[in-house]
Design an enzyme around this catalytic site. Structure first.
Site, mmCIF file in Angstrom:
data_model
loop_
_atom_site.group_PDB
_atom_site.id
_atom_site.type_symbol
_atom_site.label_atom_id
_atom_site.label_comp_id
_atom_site.label_asym_id
_atom_site.label_seq_id
_atom_site.Cartn_x
_atom_site.Cartn_y
_atom_site.Cartn_z
ATOM 1 N NE ARG A 18 -2.278 -1.453 3.673
ATOM 2 C CZ ARG A 18 -2.191 -0.773 4.813
ATOM 3 N NH1 ARG A 18 -2.652 0.454 4.884
ATOM 4 N NH2 ARG A 18 -1.652 -1.314 5.884
ATOM 5 N N GLY A 19 0.218 2.396 -0.217
ATOM 6 C CA GLY A 19 0.814 3.702 0.024
ATOM 7 C C GLY A 19 2.150 3.939 -0.672
ATOM 8 C CB ILE A 20 5.264 5.449 0.669
ATOM 9 C CG1 ILE A 20 4.673 6.820 1.040
ATOM 10 C CG2 ILE A 20 6.723 5.595 0.226
ATOM 11 C CD1 ILE A 20 5.275 7.444 2.294
ATOM 12 C CB ILE A 96 3.046 0.752 12.463
ATOM 13 C CG1 ILE A 96 4.080 0.473 13.569
ATOM 14 C CG2 ILE A 96 2.718 -0.510 11.686
ATOM 15 C CD1 ILE A 96 3.539 -0.394 14.695
ATOM 16 C CE1 TYR A 162 5.932 6.636 11.756
ATOM 17 C CE2 TYR A 162 6.324 8.999 11.758
ATOM 18 C CZ TYR A 162 6.162 7.809 11.071
ATOM 19 O OH TYR A 162 6.241 7.796 9.700
ATOM 20 N N PRO A 191 10.106 11.510 4.342
ATOM 21 C CG PRO A 191 8.790 9.781 3.500
ATOM 22 C CD PRO A 191 9.864 10.072 4.506
ATOM 23 N N GLY A 192 7.639 14.158 4.237
ATOM 24 C CA GLY A 192 6.699 14.945 5.034
ATOM 25 C C GLY A 192 5.347 14.270 5.010
HETATM 26 P P1 NAP Z 1 0.645 2.674 4.998
HETATM 27 O O1 NAP Z 1 -0.170 3.197 3.873
HETATM 28 O O2 NAP Z 1 0.018 2.528 6.335
HETATM 29 O O3 NAP Z 1 1.316 1.290 4.545
HETATM 30 C C1 NAP Z 1 2.129 0.622 5.438
HETATM 31 C C2 NAP Z 1 2.763 -0.553 4.733
HETATM 32 O O4 NAP Z 1 3.655 -1.218 5.653
HETATM 33 C C3 NAP Z 1 1.740 -1.586 4.310
HETATM 34 O O5 NAP Z 1 2.186 -2.148 3.086
HETATM 35 C C4 NAP Z 1 1.801 -2.618 5.436
HETATM 36 O O6 NAP Z 1 1.422 -3.932 5.029
HETATM 37 C C5 NAP Z 1 3.279 -2.581 5.750
HETATM 38 N N1 NAP Z 1 3.642 -3.064 7.094
HETATM 39 C C6 NAP Z 1 3.318 -2.548 8.288
HETATM 40 N N2 NAP Z 1 3.861 -3.258 9.290
HETATM 41 C C7 NAP Z 1 4.575 -4.266 8.697
HETATM 42 C C8 NAP Z 1 5.346 -5.333 9.172
HETATM 43 N N3 NAP Z 1 5.532 -5.536 10.493
HETATM 44 N N4 NAP Z 1 5.930 -6.181 8.280
HETATM 45 C C9 NAP Z 1 5.760 -5.990 6.949
HETATM 46 N N5 NAP Z 1 5.018 -4.993 6.427
HETATM 47 C C10 NAP Z 1 4.428 -4.144 7.295
HETATM 48 O O7 NAP Z 1 1.915 3.626 5.250
HETATM 49 P P2 NAP Z 1 2.674 4.673 4.313
HETATM 50 O O8 NAP Z 1 2.119 6.013 4.641
HETATM 51 O O9 NAP Z 1 2.717 4.202 2.922
HETATM 52 O O10 NAP Z 1 4.117 4.607 4.997
HETATM 53 C C11 NAP Z 1 5.201 3.897 4.416
HETATM 54 C C12 NAP Z 1 6.470 4.320 5.157
HETATM 55 O O11 NAP Z 1 6.631 5.741 5.024
HETATM 56 C C13 NAP Z 1 6.425 4.040 6.652
HETATM 57 O O12 NAP Z 1 7.697 3.646 7.104
HETATM 58 C C14 NAP Z 1 6.059 5.397 7.245
HETATM 59 O O13 NAP Z 1 6.492 5.520 8.566
HETATM 60 C C15 NAP Z 1 6.795 6.323 6.305
HETATM 61 N N6 NAP Z 1 6.264 7.679 6.277
HETATM 62 C C16 NAP Z 1 4.986 7.937 5.934
HETATM 63 C C17 NAP Z 1 4.534 9.262 5.922
HETATM 64 C C18 NAP Z 1 3.138 9.640 5.559
HETATM 65 O O14 NAP Z 1 2.771 10.816 5.742
HETATM 66 N N7 NAP Z 1 2.321 8.726 5.040
HETATM 67 C C19 NAP Z 1 5.396 10.309 6.284
HETATM 68 C C20 NAP Z 1 6.706 10.012 6.623
HETATM 69 C C21 NAP Z 1 7.139 8.689 6.615
HETATM 70 P P3 NAP Z 1 -0.142 -4.399 4.978
HETATM 71 O O15 NAP Z 1 -0.735 -3.747 3.750
HETATM 72 O O16 NAP Z 1 -0.087 -5.872 4.843
HETATM 73 O O17 NAP Z 1 -0.760 -3.923 6.243
#
Ligand code: NAP
Length: 255
Positions: A18-20, A96, A162, A191-192
């Site tokens: 998902r997502g990024i 997470i 976090y 990322p922001g």
């Molecule tokens: P997201 O949409 O919540 O997606 C999270 C992804 O991580 C999903 O594919 C999930 O798998 C997977 N995941 C979570 N726990 C896991 C585990 N223990 N083992 C394997 N896979 C796991 O999050 P996102 O926003 O795309 O974030 C991706 C990364 O960017 C993260 O590290 C987050 O901290 C970082 N980030 C995000 C933001 C933001 O604003 N969104 C900003 C800065 C940094 P499932 O689909 O199976 O649940």
């Protein structure tokens, strides 16, 4: 943007469902990579990413594993290498967030976030690094966050655990970049605010506060992060290692 930068390369993207992570999988596929798509619980989302990867010209395979658990990460690593070949490109993106201020957060939240965001970064890197060194080629990007660079600016600060975990990722990148050269380059992306499932429950008020403080006056798209990640994995970044780059629309450069 199709090119053949990663033709013949095997990539692992943790949290690629998902997502990024999904956007990164697709971007690497556009450059011809074979992409191992890791997920932990959402199989439908992982299948959708695989479809997008295949449509983009790559070859996608799905691997279920909780990367914060060493035995699961190890089993996945072996499976990928057997089915797809050695991992050349690694993106530790699985993460997470649990939003809890200091009065709400206990050891359970602290431990869970640090386990997934730190151990889940460490395990895939440690499993891949020796093979990369032996083969003389490895490119790693670890996804951090601007929360690892400065405290959350909206009140109350609900990102203490976090932000701490993402600061650790920046330190890990710095140390690994120093330790694993010249065969392996290790960089980070911070990322922001990016529009994904992780941030969809944020209040509109807080979202508007962040946007008002962001010089680019918008939230980010997963593709914004995928593009920077692609660059850092590519040979256009051949003199860069141990660094973490911010993609935040300018947010973190402000006091
Ligand atoms: P997201 O949409 O919540 O997606 C999270 C992804 O991580 C999903 O594919 C999930 O798998 C997977 N995941 C979570 N726990 C896991 C585990 N223990 N083992 C394997 N896979 C796991 O999050 P996102 O926003 O795309 O974030 C991706 C990364 O960017 C993260 O590290 C987050 O901290 C970082 N980030 C995000 C933001 C933001 O604003 N969104 C900003 C800065 C940094 P499932 O689909 O199976 O649940």
């Amino acid at each position: 943007m199709a090119d053949n930068e990663f033709e013949g390369r095997t990539a692992l993207v943790t949290g690629g469902s998902r997502g990024i992570g999904r956007a990164i999988c697709v971007r690497l596929a556009q450059s011809g990579a074979k992409v191992a798509i890791n997920y932990v619980s959402d199989a439908d989302a992982a299948r959708e990413t695989r479809k997008l990867v295949n449509e983009a010209g790559g070859e996608g395979r799905i691997y279920k594993a909780d990367v914060s658990e060493l035995d699961q990460a190890t089993a996945m690593h072996k499976e990928i290498e057997a089915e797809f070949g050695p991992i050349d490109l690694l993106v530790t993106n699985a993460g997470i967030a649990k939003f809890a201020d200091d009065t709400e957060m206990g050891a359970d939240v602290w431990n869970e976030i640090l386990k997934v965001n730190i151990n889940g970064t460490f395990h895939p890197v440690w499993l891949a690094k020796d093979g990369m060194t032996e083969r003389g080629f490895g490119r790693i990007v670890c996804i951090s966050s601007i929360a690892g660079l400065r405290p959350n600016t909206t009140r109350p600060n609900r990102l203490i655990a976090y932000g701490t975990s993402k600061a650790a990722v920046i330190g890990f990148v710095r140390n690994c970049g120093n330790a694993f050269g010249p065969e392996i380059r290790v960089n980070g992306v911070a990322p922001g605010l990016i529009d994904t499932d992780m941030t969809k429950d944020m209040s509109e008020e807080n979202r508007q506060i962040v946007i008002s403080r962001t010089p680019m006056r918008r939230t980010g798209k997963p593709e914004d992060i995928a593009e920077l990640t692609h660059f850092l994995l590519s040979e256009r970044a051949s003199f860069i290692t141990g660094q973490t780059y911010v993609a935040s629309g300018g947010l973190v450069t402000l006091p």
